[in-house]
Write a protein that holds these residues in place. Structure first.
Motif, PDB file in Angstrom:
ATOM      1  N   LEU A 104       0.824  -1.215   0.000  1.00 15.86           N
ATOM      2  CA  LEU A 104       0.000   0.000   0.000  1.00 15.86           C
ATOM      3  C   LEU A 104       0.857   1.265   0.000  1.00 15.86           C
ATOM      4  CD1 LEU A 104      -2.747  -0.980   2.627  1.00 15.86           C
ATOM      5  CD2 LEU A 104      -2.761  -1.330   0.145  1.00 15.86           C
ATOM      6  N   GLY A 105       2.183   1.091  -0.042  1.00 20.59           N
ATOM      7  CA  GLY A 105       3.074   2.249  -0.080  1.00 20.59           C
ATOM      8  C   GLY A 105       3.742   2.567   1.230  1.00 20.59           C
ATOM      9  N   TRP A 106       3.565   1.695   2.236  1.00 20.46           N
ATOM     10  CA  TRP A 106       4.178   1.912   3.548  1.00 20.46           C
ATOM     11  C   TRP A 106       5.558   1.291   3.595  1.00 20.46           C
ATOM     12  CZ3 TRP A 106       5.222  -1.807   7.565  1.00 20.46           C
ATOM     13  CH2 TRP A 106       5.594  -1.238   8.799  1.00 20.46           C
ATOM     14  N   LYS A 107       6.503   1.984   4.216  1.00 18.98           N
ATOM     15  CA  LYS A 107       7.839   1.430   4.387  1.00 18.98           C
ATOM     16  C   LYS A 107       8.406   1.901   5.718  1.00 18.98           C
ATOM     17  CE  LYS A 107      12.373   0.967   2.187  1.00 18.98           C
ATOM     18  NZ  LYS A 107      12.379  -0.503   2.375  1.00 18.98           N
ATOM     19  N   PRO A 108       8.673   0.961   6.657  1.00 19.69           N
ATOM     20  CA  PRO A 108       9.241   1.369   7.943  1.00 19.69           C
ATOM     21  C   PRO A 108      10.664   1.881   7.777  1.00 19.69           C
ATOM     22  CG  PRO A 108       9.228  -1.029   7.747  1.00 19.69           C
ATOM     23  CD  PRO A 108       8.487  -0.495   6.554  1.00 19.69           C
ATOM     24  N   GLU A 109      11.025   2.873   8.583  1.00 19.21           N
ATOM     25  CA  GLU A 109      12.314   3.541   8.408  1.00 19.21           C
ATOM     26  C   GLU A 109      13.267   3.385   9.595  1.00 19.21           C
ATOM     27  OE1 GLU A 109      11.245   7.592   7.618  1.00 19.21           O
ATOM     28  OE2 GLU A 109      10.863   7.209   5.494  1.00 19.21           O
ATOM     29  N   ILE A 110      12.739   3.194  10.802  1.00 19.45           N
ATOM     30  CA  ILE A 110      13.579   3.211  12.000  1.00 19.45           C
ATOM     31  C   ILE A 110      13.786   1.789  12.525  1.00 19.45           C
ATOM     32  CG2 ILE A 110      13.859   4.145  14.325  1.00 19.45           C
ATOM     33  CD1 ILE A 110      13.914   6.258  12.171  1.00 19.45           C
ATOM     34  N   GLY A 111      15.050   1.374  12.628  1.00 13.00           N
ATOM     35  CA  GLY A 111      15.386   0.049  13.106  1.00 13.00           C
ATOM     36  C   GLY A 111      15.388  -0.042  14.624  1.00 13.00           C
ATOM     37  N   LEU A 112      15.739  -1.233  15.134  1.00 13.13           N
ATOM     38  CA  LEU A 112      15.607  -1.507  16.558  1.00 13.13           C
ATOM     39  C   LEU A 112      16.540  -0.647  17.414  1.00 13.13           C
ATOM     40  CD1 LEU A 112      14.028  -3.292  18.490  1.00 13.13           C
ATOM     41  CD2 LEU A 112      15.810  -5.028  18.269  1.00 13.13           C
ATOM     42  N   LYS A 113      17.804  -0.535  17.024  1.00 16.15           N
ATOM     43  CA  LYS A 113      18.751   0.254  17.826  1.00 16.15           C
ATOM     44  C   LYS A 113      18.358   1.726  17.832  1.00 16.15           C
ATOM     45  CE  LYS A 113      23.644   1.404  18.423  1.00 16.15           C
ATOM     46  NZ  LYS A 113      25.034   1.176  17.937  1.00 16.15           N
ATOM     47  N   ASP A 114      18.024   2.266  16.671  1.00 14.99           N
ATOM     48  CA  ASP A 114      17.627   3.680  16.606  1.00 14.99           C
ATOM     49  C   ASP A 114      16.313   3.919  17.351  1.00 14.99           C
ATOM     50  OD1 ASP A 114      19.843   4.576  15.264  1.00 14.99           O
ATOM     51  OD2 ASP A 114      18.950   4.349  13.274  1.00 14.99           O
ATOM     52  N   SER A 115      15.430   2.908  17.376  1.00 16.47           N
ATOM     53  CA  SER A 115      14.197   3.032  18.159  1.00 16.47           C
ATOM     54  C   SER A 115      14.524   3.254  19.625  1.00 16.47           C
ATOM     55  CB  SER A 115      13.333   1.773  18.003  1.00 16.47           C
ATOM     56  OG  SER A 115      12.855   1.623  16.686  1.00 16.47           O
ATOM     57  N   TYR A 116      15.501   2.505  20.130  1.00 14.04           N
ATOM     58  CA  TYR A 116      15.927   2.669  21.520  1.00 14.04           C
ATOM     59  C   TYR A 116      16.564   4.039  21.756  1.00 14.04           C
ATOM     60  CZ  TYR A 116      14.902  -1.718  23.845  1.00 14.04           C
ATOM     61  OH  TYR A 116      14.246  -2.755  24.462  1.00 14.04           O
ATOM     62  N   LEU A 117      17.452   4.427  20.850  1.00  2.62           N
ATOM     63  CA  LEU A 117      18.142   5.704  21.035  1.00  2.62           C
ATOM     64  C   LEU A 117      17.162   6.873  21.038  1.00  2.62           C
ATOM     65  CD1 LEU A 117      21.255   5.078  18.753  1.00  2.62           C
ATOM     66  CD2 LEU A 117      21.223   5.159  21.265  1.00  2.62           C
ATOM     67  N   ARG A 118      16.188   6.836  20.124  1.00  8.23           N
ATOM     68  CA  ARG A 118      15.211   7.919  20.047  1.00  8.23           C
ATOM     69  C   ARG A 118      14.268   7.873  21.255  1.00  8.23           C
ATOM     70  NH1 ARG A 118      15.140  10.745  15.416  1.00  8.23           N
ATOM     71  NH2 ARG A 118      12.964  11.411  15.660  1.00  8.23           N
ATOM     72  N   MET A 119      13.875   6.674  21.659  1.00 10.93           N
ATOM     73  CA  MET A 119      13.003   6.551  22.828  1.00 10.93           C
ATOM     74  C   MET A 119      13.692   7.071  24.080  1.00 10.93           C
ATOM     75  SD  MET A 119      11.210   3.162  24.522  1.00 10.93           S
ATOM     76  CE  MET A 119      12.724   2.244  24.684  1.00 10.93           C
ATOM     77  N   MET A 120      14.963   6.711  24.264  1.00 10.69           N
ATOM     78  CA  MET A 120      15.676   7.122  25.469  1.00 10.69           C
ATOM     79  C   MET A 120      15.897   8.627  25.515  1.00 10.69           C
ATOM     80  SD  MET A 120      18.274   3.872  25.603  1.00 10.69           S
ATOM     81  CE  MET A 120      19.406   4.597  26.798  1.00 10.69           C
ATOM     82  N   LYS A 121      16.171   9.225  24.369  1.00 11.66           N
ATOM     83  CA  LYS A 121      16.313  10.679  24.322  1.00 11.66           C
ATOM     84  C   LYS A 121      14.989  11.353  24.652  1.00 11.66           C
ATOM     85  CE  LYS A 121      17.997  14.493  21.430  1.00 11.66           C
ATOM     86  NZ  LYS A 121      18.514  14.870  20.091  1.00 11.66           N
ATOM     87  N   SER A 122      13.917  10.801  24.121  1.00 12.01           N
ATOM     88  CA  SER A 122      12.575  11.319  24.410  1.00 12.01           C
ATOM     89  C   SER A 122      12.242  11.188  25.897  1.00 12.01           C
ATOM     90  CB  SER A 122      11.540  10.563  23.568  1.00 12.01           C
ATOM     91  OG  SER A 122      10.231  10.893  23.937  1.00 12.01           O
ATOM     92  N   MET A 123      12.573  10.039  26.484  1.00 14.44           N
ATOM     93  CA  MET A 123      12.310   9.831  27.913  1.00 14.44           C
ATOM     94  C   MET A 123      13.108  10.811  28.765  1.00 14.44           C
ATOM     95  SD  MET A 123      12.304   5.647  27.863  1.00 14.44           S
ATOM     96  CE  MET A 123      11.838   5.282  29.549  1.00 14.44           C
ATOM     97  N   GLU A 124      14.340  11.081  28.373  1.00 11.56           N
ATOM     98  CA  GLU A 124      15.147  12.061  29.107  1.00 11.56           C
ATOM     99  C   GLU A 124      14.558  13.461  28.997  1.00 11.56           C
ATOM    100  OE1 GLU A 124      17.390  11.842  31.176  1.00 11.56           O
ATOM    101  OE2 GLU A 124      18.647  10.088  30.864  1.00 11.56           O
ATOM    102  N   ASN A 125      14.005  13.794  27.829  1.00 12.33           N
ATOM    103  CA  ASN A 125      13.422  15.117  27.623  1.00 12.33           C
ATOM    104  C   ASN A 125      12.231  15.385  28.541  1.00 12.33           C
ATOM    105  OD1 ASN A 125      15.251  15.790  25.635  1.00 12.33           O
ATOM    106  ND2 ASN A 125      13.881  15.278  23.916  1.00 12.33           N
ATOM    107  N   THR A 126      11.500  14.314  28.870  1.00 10.27           N
ATOM    108  CA  THR A 126      10.241  14.491  29.610  1.00 10.27           C
ATOM    109  C   THR A 126      10.288  13.877  30.995  1.00 10.27           C
ATOM    110  OG1 THR A 126       9.376  12.464  28.577  1.00 10.27           O
ATOM    111  CG2 THR A 126       8.890  14.556  27.491  1.00 10.27           C
ATOM    112  N   ARG A 127      11.428  13.393  31.416  1.00 12.86           N
ATOM    113  CA  ARG A 127      11.569  12.695  32.691  1.00 12.86           C
ATOM    114  C   ARG A 127      11.194  13.591  33.866  1.00 12.86           C
ATOM    115  NH1 ARG A 127      17.032   9.312  34.248  1.00 12.86           N
ATOM    116  NH2 ARG A 127      16.372   8.557  36.291  1.00 12.86           N
TER     117      ARG A 127
END
Length: 355
Positions: free
Chosen positions: A332-355
């Motif tokens: 349908l034209g969907w393509k995932p872009e963020i892999g497992l390691k980058d998912s963690y890195l982005r999540m952890m940065k986000s958690m630090e921003n709002t902790r």
């Protein structure tokens, strides 16, 4: 009005969604009802639509079905005052009073806590099935143009371990007398209800069979396994596993999942299921824990196994060796872009921003 003023990572994700290949022309000026709107995925759907309004002048009205004003304030803050935001307060297990036209529905309200499944299996079934029935009836009443139901990869059950990739029709075994199956069997029944309403009442519902989703926007108080691993790395504490970690997990970054849901809202075959999974992000729980310990925490923490005698009390799903195929969704034209390691890195940065 910025959607996530404290969280630059999440804000970047929302703007990428607004500028992605979602079918914006189809939903401009329309009214979209979202259940589970204060949950992880539902809240990001709502915020992404508001972002589309801000930077794409989409003029979408978002009707969020919520249970409490407190949760609204915690999740949306000043965004709750946006003129394009409407709220319906109520319980999805009861008929909702929606006194406006609705063009699209995204139904994501569901309890996702494993411990809840084994301590409140009856309530799990009731919330799942009664909520599904009420939302399908609402879709029928409002004659919606499109609807997406957020199902789960647990609907697959225990599939054939010899399959290289598991597609939508490769359903496996579910032990219906295991109370933990209240969730997975409930998801299957909801998918069947979607197909039945599509056939008998022409409700234009599509099913998004989601893999485990995480990323930016996760609260520091989140206690699911991926968040536990992330907090262990952030706090330089060893990761403790309560199972052998043999089960193969399928993961997708939050932004990629939201894009998939919005694509599916107007595309895809009615009454059919589409698997939303990043095929490059398969991992056993053990290997994911080791990746976080070695690559994210730079080897400063260890993975420790502490397996209780009665592991069933934790409500963990049975071990599965399942690697999902998302080719149908990608068609349908969907393509995932963020892999497992980058998912963690982005999540952890986000958690630090709002902790």
């Amino acid at each position: 009005m910025i959607e996530s003023p404290k969280d630059s990572v999440l804000q970047e994700d929302l703007e990428i969604i607004a500028n992605s290949n979602i079918p914006l022309e189809d939903i401009k000026g329309k009214t979209i009802l979202v259940t589970g709107a204060t949950g992880l995925i539902g809240s990001q759907v709502v915020k992404a639509l508001l972002c589309c309004n801000r930077i794409k002048d989409a003029n979408i009205t978002i009707v969020s079905v919520v249970r409490s004003k407190e949760k609204v304030d915690n999740v949306f803050g000043e965004l709750a005052n946006d003129p394009n935001m409407k709220f319906v307060y109520g319980d999805i297990t009861e008929k909702l009073n929606v006194d406006m036209d609705i063009d699209y529905i995204i139904h994501g309200a569901c309890n996702t806590t494993s411990k809840f499944f084994v301590t409140k299996p009856v309530e799990t079934i009731q919330i799942t099935l009664k909520g599904m029935e009420n939302m399908l009836d609402l879709a029928r009443e409002k004659k919606v143009k499109g609807m997406v139901y957020m199902s789960s990869m647990e609907a697959f059950g225990l599939t054939d371990p010899h399959l290289e990739r598991v597609s939508e029709n490769d359903l496996g075994y579910i032990d219906i007398l295991n109370i933990r199956s209240c969730y997975s069997e409930g998801k299957r029944m909801c998918e069947c209800m979607c197909a039945c309403y599509a056939s008998e009442y022409e409700v234009p519902v599509k099913i998004a069979r989601l893999s485990q989703t995480f990323g930016a926007g996760i609260s520091y108080s989140e206690n699911r396994v991926f968040a536990q691993f992330a907090k262990s790395a952030m706090n330089k504490e060893d990761i403790v596993l309560h199972t052998e970690g043999k089960s193969v997990g399928n993961y997708t970054y939050t932004r990629d999942t939201v894009i998939a849901l919005l694509i599916l809202l107007t595309k895809g075959a009615v009454g059919e299921a589409y698997t939303v999974a990043n095929e490059e992000s398969n991992s056993t729980i053990k290997d994911m824990a080791l990746m976080v310990a070695n690559e994210i925490a730079n080897g400063e923490i260890k993975v420790i196994f502490d397996i209780p005698e009665d592991a069933k009390t934790y409500g963990y799903a049975p071990d599965a060796n399942m690697k999902l195929s998302s080719q149908k969704m990608q068609s349908l034209g969907w393509k995932p872009e963020i892999g497992l390691k980058d998912s963690y890195l982005r999540m952890m940065k986000s958690m630090e921003n709002t902790r």
